[in-house]
Design an enzyme around this catalytic site. Structure first.
Site, mmCIF file in Angstrom:
data_model
loop_
_atom_site.group_PDB
_atom_site.id
_atom_site.type_symbol
_atom_site.label_atom_id
_atom_site.label_comp_id
_atom_site.label_asym_id
_atom_site.label_seq_id
_atom_site.Cartn_x
_atom_site.Cartn_y
_atom_site.Cartn_z
ATOM 1 N N TRP A 37 -23.383 43.333 26.495
ATOM 2 C CA TRP A 37 -23.665 41.971 26.031
ATOM 3 C C TRP A 37 -25.141 41.802 25.645
ATOM 4 O O TRP A 37 -25.458 41.177 24.635
ATOM 5 C CB TRP A 37 -23.232 40.959 27.091
ATOM 6 C CG TRP A 37 -23.183 39.532 26.633
ATOM 7 C CD1 TRP A 37 -23.604 38.449 27.350
ATOM 8 C CD2 TRP A 37 -22.684 39.006 25.382
ATOM 9 N NE1 TRP A 37 -23.395 37.296 26.630
ATOM 10 C CE2 TRP A 37 -22.831 37.614 25.425
ATOM 11 C CE3 TRP A 37 -22.140 39.599 24.242
ATOM 12 C CZ2 TRP A 37 -22.455 36.781 24.373
ATOM 13 C CZ3 TRP A 37 -21.763 38.778 23.180
ATOM 14 C CH2 TRP A 37 -21.918 37.397 23.248
ATOM 15 N N LYS B 203 -12.570 32.357 34.136
ATOM 16 C CA LYS B 203 -11.570 32.979 33.251
ATOM 17 C C LYS B 203 -11.409 34.476 33.509
ATOM 18 O O LYS B 203 -10.358 35.048 33.218
ATOM 19 C CB LYS B 203 -11.892 32.692 31.777
ATOM 20 C CG LYS B 203 -13.219 33.248 31.262
ATOM 21 C CD LYS B 203 -13.176 34.681 30.808
ATOM 22 C CE LYS B 203 -14.567 35.241 30.655
ATOM 23 N NZ LYS B 203 -14.602 36.657 30.307
ATOM 24 N N THR C 102 -9.973 36.423 26.561
ATOM 25 C CA THR C 102 -9.928 37.537 27.513
ATOM 26 C C THR C 102 -8.534 37.767 28.104
ATOM 27 O O THR C 102 -8.230 38.864 28.546
ATOM 28 C CB THR C 102 -10.962 37.340 28.648
ATOM 29 O OG1 THR C 102 -11.018 35.976 28.994
ATOM 30 C CG2 THR C 102 -12.314 37.782 28.230
ATOM 31 N N GLU D 139 -16.558 41.318 36.060
ATOM 32 C CA GLU D 139 -17.057 40.368 37.071
ATOM 33 C C GLU D 139 -15.924 39.728 37.869
ATOM 34 O O GLU D 139 -16.119 39.282 38.995
ATOM 35 C CB GLU D 139 -17.874 39.249 36.398
ATOM 36 C CG GLU D 139 -19.116 39.696 35.661
ATOM 37 C CD GLU D 139 -20.346 39.808 36.574
ATOM 38 O OE1 GLU D 139 -20.184 39.971 37.793
ATOM 39 O OE2 GLU D 139 -21.459 39.742 36.013
HETATM 40 N N1 LIG Z 1 -19.489 42.283 27.245
HETATM 41 C C1 LIG Z 1 -19.104 41.075 26.857
HETATM 42 O O1 LIG Z 1 -18.283 40.944 25.946
HETATM 43 C C2 LIG Z 1 -19.675 39.864 27.524
HETATM 44 C C3 LIG Z 1 -20.269 39.915 28.786
HETATM 45 N N2 LIG Z 1 -20.739 38.788 29.371
HETATM 46 C C4 LIG Z 1 -21.350 38.821 30.709
HETATM 47 O O2 LIG Z 1 -22.631 39.448 30.617
HETATM 48 C C5 LIG Z 1 -22.941 40.119 31.852
HETATM 49 C C6 LIG Z 1 -23.297 41.552 31.527
HETATM 50 O O3 LIG Z 1 -22.143 42.146 30.967
HETATM 51 P P1 LIG Z 1 -22.198 43.477 30.086
HETATM 52 O O4 LIG Z 1 -23.469 43.594 29.337
HETATM 53 O O5 LIG Z 1 -20.956 43.510 29.306
HETATM 54 O O6 LIG Z 1 -22.152 44.576 31.237
HETATM 55 P P2 LIG Z 1 -22.381 46.145 31.106
HETATM 56 O O7 LIG Z 1 -21.629 46.744 32.228
HETATM 57 O O8 LIG Z 1 -22.139 46.610 29.729
HETATM 58 O O9 LIG Z 1 -23.952 46.302 31.394
HETATM 59 C C7 LIG Z 1 -24.544 45.902 32.578
HETATM 60 C C8 LIG Z 1 -26.030 46.179 32.461
HETATM 61 O O10 LIG Z 1 -26.668 45.675 33.627
HETATM 62 C C9 LIG Z 1 -27.559 46.653 34.087
HETATM 63 N N3 LIG Z 1 -27.773 46.558 35.533
HETATM 64 C C10 LIG Z 1 -26.893 46.819 36.513
HETATM 65 N N4 LIG Z 1 -27.473 46.609 37.706
HETATM 66 C C11 LIG Z 1 -28.753 46.257 37.460
HETATM 67 C C12 LIG Z 1 -29.871 45.915 38.281
HETATM 68 N N5 LIG Z 1 -29.774 45.921 39.621
HETATM 69 N N6 LIG Z 1 -31.022 45.560 37.686
HETATM 70 C C13 LIG Z 1 -31.124 45.547 36.350
HETATM 71 N N7 LIG Z 1 -30.116 45.860 35.519
HETATM 72 C C14 LIG Z 1 -28.940 46.196 36.071
HETATM 73 C C15 LIG Z 1 -26.923 47.967 33.726
HETATM 74 O O11 LIG Z 1 -27.929 48.949 33.685
HETATM 75 P P3 LIG Z 1 -27.587 50.526 33.675
HETATM 76 O O12 LIG Z 1 -27.109 50.796 32.277
HETATM 77 O O13 LIG Z 1 -28.898 51.136 34.007
HETATM 78 O O14 LIG Z 1 -26.517 50.732 34.715
HETATM 79 C C16 LIG Z 1 -26.345 47.664 32.365
HETATM 80 O O15 LIG Z 1 -27.309 47.834 31.352
HETATM 81 C C17 LIG Z 1 -21.694 39.948 32.736
HETATM 82 O O16 LIG Z 1 -21.896 38.865 33.615
HETATM 83 C C18 LIG Z 1 -20.588 39.633 31.737
HETATM 84 O O17 LIG Z 1 -19.542 38.866 32.326
HETATM 85 C C19 LIG Z 1 -20.715 37.593 28.737
HETATM 86 C C20 LIG Z 1 -20.172 37.489 27.483
HETATM 87 C C21 LIG Z 1 -19.582 38.605 26.794
HETATM 88 O O1 LIG Z 2 -16.736 37.331 28.653
HETATM 89 C C1 LIG Z 2 -16.242 38.042 27.821
HETATM 90 C C2 LIG Z 2 -15.747 37.546 26.540
HETATM 91 O O2 LIG Z 2 -16.016 36.197 26.365
HETATM 92 C C3 LIG Z 2 -16.092 39.489 28.103
HETATM 93 O O3 LIG Z 2 -14.957 39.668 28.863
HETATM 94 P P1 LIG Z 2 -14.837 40.924 29.806
HETATM 95 O O4 LIG Z 2 -16.030 40.872 30.730
HETATM 96 O O5 LIG Z 2 -13.534 40.773 30.496
HETATM 97 O O6 LIG Z 2 -14.893 42.130 28.918
#
Ligand SMILES: NC(=O)C1=CN([C@@H]2O[C@H](COP(=O)(O)OP(=O)(O)OC[C@H]3O[C@@H](n4cnc5c(N)ncnc54)[C@H](OP(=O)(O)O)[C@@H]3O)[C@@H](O)[C@H]2O)C=CC1
Ligand SMILES: O=C(CO)COP(=O)(O)O
Length: 308
Positions: free
Chosen positions: A13, A163, A220, A253
């Site tokens: 994200w 959700k 989702t 999550e």
């Molecule tokens: N992906 C999506 O479509 C969407 C996601 N979100 C929300 O965004 C948030 C992030 O999701 P997403 O990016 O997909 O997750 P990912 O699993 O793709 O990435 C998580 C990131 O967080 C980093 N991380 C983990 N632990 C730590 C820490 N202790 N300190 C600093 N960085 C850390 C990881 O680093 P490393 O690579 O070093 O492990 C990684 O870069 C979630 O809450 C998700 O629900 C919201 C909307 C859309």
């Molecule tokens: O929040 C999201 C889309 O809106 C991403 O969903 P997931 O974390 O289930 O991939």
């Protein structure tokens, strides 16, 4: 001069948001934990500080940010969709604790990162005060990423959090081959649970029928791109939770959120049967089929749809 944005979290994200801001002509810098601890120079001349961290990382990073005393004009944007385990805190709660004098907005909505990275259109909502949300709309909104504002920051955040749990339920549903009727029932009754808990938590009913609630449920709960949906799908195919998580690339999550919501609902006597069954499957107490039976065997009742 183009707006300057700092993104915290280089996961799926965070990278997608960096792409969207860059598309709008912003100057974007990013921080991920592989770059070591944060330094104050990262905050120089930035207008938006965007957190795209998983909930488990927010407190640690927010504490680092606060210690560096970022200028007060910076708007904090939280894009995390999770609940902290021990405290029941949302990401916005945590940011508010560490940076109480900064404007804080929540970005949420049906935003599967992979679709956005392909340049496909999407819409989202920014929750917070009108000045701050307008600035985020101006920097990030576009004809492919349509941004609405909403003063109900709590409701916007709670929809995105809740959700994920219902997406796990729908992944189970589809993995068991139970069909679209059953999935539609889960989404609709899941929305009722979202409203019940979300309003108890301070959100407004109407918000949950918007993009960050119903909108994100639809995305989702019906897409195999969702990591939460994938976890449910793997569980339905007989995998253990650790196997399901290993097969799912990225953060889901909803696994932690289901547990936290069940504890909260128990303490406050809120009825959230689908969430309880998701939690029972995740914790290994029930098989997906047994959880389904428990839901279907509940006594009949009136269909009450919260409206205010
Ligand atoms: N992906 C999506 O479509 C969407 C996601 N979100 C929300 O965004 C948030 C992030 O999701 P997403 O990016 O997909 O997750 P990912 O699993 O793709 O990435 C998580 C990131 O967080 C980093 N991380 C983990 N632990 C730590 C820490 N202790 N300190 C600093 N960085 C850390 C990881 O680093 P490393 O690579 O070093 O492990 C990684 O870069 C979630 O809450 C998700 O629900 C919201 C909307 C859309
Ligand atoms: O929040 C999201 C889309 O809106 C991403 O969903 P997931 O974390 O289930 O991939």
């Amino acid at each position: 001069m183009s707006p300057r944005v700092l993104i915290l979290g280089l996961g799926h994200w965070g990278q997608t948001l960096a792409y969207l801001f860059e598309q709008q002509g912003c100057t974007v810098s990013c921080w991920g934990r592989s770059q070591g601890i944060l330094s104050a120079d990262l905050f120089q001349d930035i207008q938006l500080l965007v957190s795209a961290l998983p909930i488990k990382a927010v407190r640690e990073v927010a504490a680092q940010v606060a210690a560096l005393q970022p200028p007060l004009g910076i708007i904090l944007v939280s894009a995390t969709k999770g609940l902290e385990s021990e405290t029941f805190a949302t990401a916005a709660d945590i940011w508010q604790t560490y940076c109480p004098h900064h404007d804080l907005v929540v970005l949420s909505g049906p935003n599967l990162a992979s679709e956005i990275q392909q340049g496909l259109p999407a819409a989202a909502v920014v929750g917070g005060n009108s000045v701050a949300t307008k600035q985020v709309q101006d920097c990030l909104g576009s004809t492919t990423f349509r941004l609405y504002s909403n003063a109900d920051r709590r409701g916007v955040e709670m929809g995105g959090i809740f959700k994920n749990v219902i997406a796990i339920a729908c992944g189970v549903n589809d993995g068991l081959g139970l069909g679209v009727n059953a999935r539609s029932a889960l989404i609709t009754r899941g929305l009722v649970e979202m409203v019940r808990v979300g309003t108890h938590w301070g959100g407004q009913v109407e918000t949950f029928y918007g993009l960050s609630g119903l909108g994100d449920l639809l995305a989702t709960c019906t897409s195999a791109l969702s990591r939460n949906y994938q976890v449910g799908w793997h569980l339905a195919h007989g995998k253990s939770l650790s196997q399901a998580l290993a097969l799912t690339k990225g953060t889901a999550e909803g696994v932690n959120t289901a547990r936290v919501l069940c504890t909260y609902a128990q303490q406050h006597q809120l009825d959230i049967p689908i969430t309880a069954m998701v939690n029972a499957v995740l914790s290994g107490h029930l098989t997906p089929q047994a959880a389904l039976n428990c839901l279907l065997e509940r006594p009949f009742k009136p269909e009450i749809i919260p409206s205010q």
